[in-house]
Design a protein around this motif. Sequence first.
Motif, PDB file in Angstrom:
ATOM      1  N   THR A 127       4.762   0.044  -6.039  1.00  0.00           N
ATOM      2  CA  THR A 127       3.906  -0.157  -4.870  1.00  0.00           C
ATOM      3  C   THR A 127       3.861   1.106  -4.022  1.00  0.00           C
ATOM      4  O   THR A 127       4.910   1.610  -3.590  1.00  0.00           O
ATOM      5  CB  THR A 127       4.438  -1.337  -4.020  1.00  0.00           C
ATOM      6  OG1 THR A 127       4.533  -2.497  -4.844  1.00  0.00           O
ATOM      7  CG2 THR A 127       3.515  -1.607  -2.840  1.00  0.00           C
ATOM      8  N   LEU A 128       2.652   1.613  -3.780  1.00  0.00           N
ATOM      9  CA  LEU A 128       2.475   2.759  -2.892  1.00  0.00           C
ATOM     10  C   LEU A 128       2.376   2.249  -1.466  1.00  0.00           C
ATOM     11  O   LEU A 128       1.563   1.380  -1.160  1.00  0.00           O
ATOM     12  CB  LEU A 128       1.204   3.529  -3.262  1.00  0.00           C
ATOM     13  CG  LEU A 128       1.255   4.273  -4.594  1.00  0.00           C
ATOM     14  CD1 LEU A 128      -0.128   4.783  -4.965  1.00  0.00           C
ATOM     15  CD2 LEU A 128       2.263   5.409  -4.540  1.00  0.00           C
ATOM     16  N   GLU A 129       3.233   2.777  -0.601  1.00  0.00           N
ATOM     17  CA  GLU A 129       3.280   2.367   0.800  1.00  0.00           C
ATOM     18  C   GLU A 129       2.335   3.241   1.635  1.00  0.00           C
ATOM     19  O   GLU A 129       1.986   4.350   1.224  1.00  0.00           O
ATOM     20  CB  GLU A 129       4.710   2.512   1.338  1.00  0.00           C
ATOM     21  CG  GLU A 129       5.727   1.656   0.601  1.00  0.00           C
ATOM     22  CD  GLU A 129       5.656   0.194   0.974  1.00  0.00           C
ATOM     23  OE1 GLU A 129       5.689  -0.097   2.177  1.00  0.00           O
ATOM     24  OE2 GLU A 129       5.551  -0.649   0.061  1.00  0.00           O
ATOM     25  N   SER A 130       1.977   2.773   2.818  1.00  0.00           N
ATOM     26  CA  SER A 130       1.058   3.521   3.680  1.00  0.00           C
ATOM     27  C   SER A 130       1.630   4.870   4.121  1.00  0.00           C
ATOM     28  O   SER A 130       0.883   5.792   4.430  1.00  0.00           O
ATOM     29  CB  SER A 130       0.674   2.685   4.899  1.00  0.00           C
ATOM     30  OG  SER A 130       1.822   2.364   5.650  1.00  0.00           O
ATOM     31  N   ASP A 131       2.957   5.009   4.139  1.00  0.00           N
ATOM     32  CA  ASP A 131       3.571   6.280   4.524  1.00  0.00           C
ATOM     33  C   ASP A 131       3.695   7.259   3.356  1.00  0.00           C
ATOM     34  O   ASP A 131       4.285   8.320   3.488  1.00  0.00           O
ATOM     35  CB  ASP A 131       4.942   6.047   5.170  1.00  0.00           C
ATOM     36  CG  ASP A 131       5.967   5.456   4.211  1.00  0.00           C
ATOM     37  OD1 ASP A 131       5.629   5.174   3.029  1.00  0.00           O
ATOM     38  OD2 ASP A 131       7.122   5.259   4.643  1.00  0.00           O
ATOM     39  N   GLY A 132       3.144   6.893   2.188  1.00  0.00           N
ATOM     40  CA  GLY A 132       3.196   7.768   1.020  1.00  0.00           C
ATOM     41  C   GLY A 132       4.370   7.511   0.107  1.00  0.00           C
ATOM     42  O   GLY A 132       4.458   8.110  -0.963  1.00  0.00           O
ATOM     43  N   ALA A 133       5.284   6.637   0.494  1.00  0.00           N
ATOM     44  CA  ALA A 133       6.444   6.325  -0.346  1.00  0.00           C
ATOM     45  C   ALA A 133       6.012   5.438  -1.515  1.00  0.00           C
ATOM     46  O   ALA A 133       4.977   4.769  -1.473  1.00  0.00           O
ATOM     47  CB  ALA A 133       7.517   5.612   0.471  1.00  0.00           C
ATOM     48  N   LEU A 134       6.815   5.444  -2.542  1.00  0.00           N
ATOM     49  CA  LEU A 134       6.637   4.589  -3.710  1.00  0.00           C
ATOM     50  C   LEU A 134       7.869   3.698  -3.810  1.00  0.00           C
ATOM     51  O   LEU A 134       8.989   4.200  -3.852  1.00  0.00           O
ATOM     52  CB  LEU A 134       6.489   5.437  -4.974  1.00  0.00           C
ATOM     53  CG  LEU A 134       6.566   4.727  -6.321  1.00  0.00           C
ATOM     54  CD1 LEU A 134       5.467   3.679  -6.462  1.00  0.00           C
ATOM     55  CD2 LEU A 134       6.482   5.742  -7.456  1.00  0.00           C
ATOM     56  N   ILE A 135       7.669   2.392  -3.821  1.00  0.00           N
ATOM     57  CA  ILE A 135       8.761   1.433  -3.979  1.00  0.00           C
ATOM     58  C   ILE A 135       8.672   0.871  -5.389  1.00  0.00           C
ATOM     59  O   ILE A 135       7.624   0.338  -5.790  1.00  0.00           O
ATOM     60  CB  ILE A 135       8.663   0.270  -2.959  1.00  0.00           C
ATOM     61  CG1 ILE A 135       8.565   0.787  -1.534  1.00  0.00           C
ATOM     62  CG2 ILE A 135       9.834  -0.700  -3.153  1.00  0.00           C
ATOM     63  CD1 ILE A 135       9.761   1.561  -1.048  1.00  0.00           C
TER      64      ILE A 135
END
Length: 160
Positions: A127-135
């Motif tokens: 999952t790509l997060e709005s802050d650019g992180a990938l979970i």
Amino acid sequence: MTLLWWAAAVLVAPAAPAAEEAPSLAAWHGSWVGAGEAFGRPAAATLDIAPGESDATALSYRLSITGTPPANYAAEALYTVDAKGRVRGRWTDSYARVRPVAGGVTGLQWWTNWGSADVEIGRSTYTLESDGALIVSDSILQPDGSWRGFAMLRYTRKKP
């Protein structure tokens, strides 16, 4: 129709709908470094996701789990995505296991189901997060039909 009426009709005609972009894993392409937990212990990992052969996406994964004993794991995968967003591929790991993969991609989430009923069935979600992180979260199917999570790591893109 006179030239004036034709010109007016063209100017007020609705625009053709924009062509939808074909589903792909391009948003995940890049080099990532992550930290979190795997099997209840602190873990660090890297993911390299890049264009592969024949419009496929290649993934290279390295995981290090701290503790006693420390554990290391590696895997390579190749994924294709069809026009409906269905993901297909094959995952090969450092224990010489090869797993078929099937899943999908919509918006900012890509998921895969992997394995087989004679060994184990798992699920991985990217999952790509709005802050650019990938979970990235991983779980195993339990005999009662529930999913037991065994790893969750948060990744950031490496700076070029």
